[in-house]
Write an enzyme that holds these catalytic residues in place. Structure first.
Site, PDB file in Angstrom:
ATOM      1  N   LYS A 185       1.015  -1.081  -0.055  1.00  0.00           N
ATOM      2  CA  LYS A 185      -0.095   0.050   0.075  1.00  0.00           C
ATOM      3  C   LYS A 185       0.802   1.219   0.024  1.00  0.00           C
ATOM      4  O   LYS A 185       1.789   1.432   0.999  1.00  0.00           O
ATOM      5  CB  LYS A 185      -0.726  -0.008   1.328  1.00  0.00           C
ATOM      6  CG  LYS A 185      -1.803   1.114   1.441  1.00  0.00           C
ATOM      7  CD  LYS A 185      -2.705   1.166   2.585  1.00  0.00           C
ATOM      8  CE  LYS A 185      -3.590   2.269   2.487  1.00  0.00           C
ATOM      9  NZ  LYS A 185      -4.462   2.168   3.911  1.00  0.00           N
ATOM     10  N   LYS A 236      -2.272  -1.594  -3.592  1.00  0.00           N
ATOM     11  CA  LYS A 236      -3.051  -0.572  -3.738  1.00  0.00           C
ATOM     12  C   LYS A 236      -2.160   0.705  -3.785  1.00  0.00           C
ATOM     13  O   LYS A 236      -1.166   0.956  -3.040  1.00  0.00           O
ATOM     14  CB  LYS A 236      -3.866  -0.513  -2.462  1.00  0.00           C
ATOM     15  CG  LYS A 236      -4.870   0.801  -2.200  1.00  0.00           C
ATOM     16  CD  LYS A 236      -5.650   0.763  -0.992  1.00  0.00           C
ATOM     17  CE  LYS A 236      -6.658   1.921  -0.825  1.00  0.00           C
ATOM     18  NZ  LYS A 236      -7.155   2.167   0.484  1.00  0.00           N
TER      19      LYS A 236
END
Length: 329
Positions: A200, A253
């Site tokens: 992330k 992400k």
């Protein structure tokens, strides 16, 4: 010379041939639809920066779940916007926290619908960070890694007790998968999978989400725990750590801006791969479509195929309902 013996256009000459030789396809089974649940009554409020995405109070949530079911979507990802916040995100792990209440309701209305619970503290803390904070003097503060794990474990266990099928920790604290896996196992949820936000990035593409989740940091930023956008080798190390700690699914992400990272992880590891087509990636498409600058359906479907081509087994996207409608024809 290969030409004219090799004519690659032969396999593009009709729609039927193109379908027959197509290497990657998108189906509703690939899609996970994020939903924002909030406190109050009779709330269905469109998020200004995310057209078509809403905040739902619990008494209005069933209509959204019924639509998700009717479209054939197999899974939802829950984010909660609580009424009360504090320094440790207590409402994240309360028995009657907003995500826990929503999970129980969904399991009553649609038992077969897969409920994924986002496991983080940022929406529930008054400072907006994904872990607990320690003041260091001189107006400075540090997000404490190990102290945060305790609260993240409590949150994951509370979500599993409420009926969440998958726990999806997004906090990026070191050791979070191991801590949550241990906590779930000790609470009797050894069969509950962990979909780790393994990679992330500290991305500029989260802006609309932070408006939606009311989770903008009240000081500083998240660069000390989310990843530097310039790094790829670090992503491989993060994923490797999460695998060793017991992750069942890995996520990258954002999705579209880091599709190269997704591809590298897919080639290196054999776990199922997820990618998150995040809020700004969604909002930019919606804004351009509203202006008439792009063909929204064509752009979105091309994006979905690009995720599959890069190796995604599942796609978290705010476009999920639109994609399901287009696939139905």
């Amino acid at each position: 010379m290969n030409f004219p013996i090799q004519r690659h256009r032969r396999l593009r000459s009709s729609a039927a041939i193109r379908r027959m030789v197509r290497e990657h396809t998108v189906s509703t089974d690939d899609l996970i639809y994020p939903i924002f649940v909030t406190f109050g009554t009779n709330v269905k409020e469109e998020i200004p920066s995310m057209p078509g995405v809403y905040h739902f109070s619990l008494d209005r949530l069933e209509e959204e779940i019924k639509e998700v079911q009717a479209l054939g979507l197999p899974s939802v990802l829950l984010f909660g916007v609580p009424e009360h916040k504090d320094g440790v995100g207590t409402s994240a792990f309360e028995e009657n926290g907003i995500v826990q209440q929503a999970t129980r309701k969904i399991k009553e209305w649609a038992p077969e619908l897969l409920v994924i619970a986002d496991t983080c503290l940022c929406q529930f803390t008054d400072h907006g960070h994904c872990g607990v904070v320690q003041e260091c003097g001189h107006g400075e503060a540090v997000i404490m890694n190990d102290a945060s794990l305790e609260y993240l474990v409590k949150t994951a266990v509370a979500q599993a007790k409420a009926g969440a099928d998958i726990i999806a920790p997004s906090n990026m604290m070191d050791g979070f998968v191991q801590a949550i896996r241990k906590g779930l196992d000790e609470a009797g949820f050894e069969h509950t999978p962990i979909m780790s936000y393994a990679v992330k990035y500290a991305s500029a593409f989260y802006g609309p989400f932070r408006d939606a989740a009311h989770s903008t940091p009240q000081f500083g930023d998240r660069k000390t725990y989310q990843m530097d956008p310039a790094n790829v080798r670090e992503a491989l190390r993060e994923a490797e750590s999460d695998i060793a700690e017991g992750a069942d699914i890995l996520m990258v992400k954002p999705g579209l801006a880091y599709i190269d990272v997704l591809s590298q992880l897919k080639q290196k590891y054999n776990l199922p791969m997820a990618t998150y087509n995040v809020s700004a990636e969604y909002a930019m498409v919606k804004a351009a479509a509203e202006k008439g600058w792009i063909d929204e359906q064509a752009v979105v479907m091309e994006t979905m195929v690009s995720f599959k081509r890069a190796g995604a087994d599942m796609i978290l996207t705010y476009h999920a309902k639109d994609v399901a409608r287009w696939l139905k024809g």
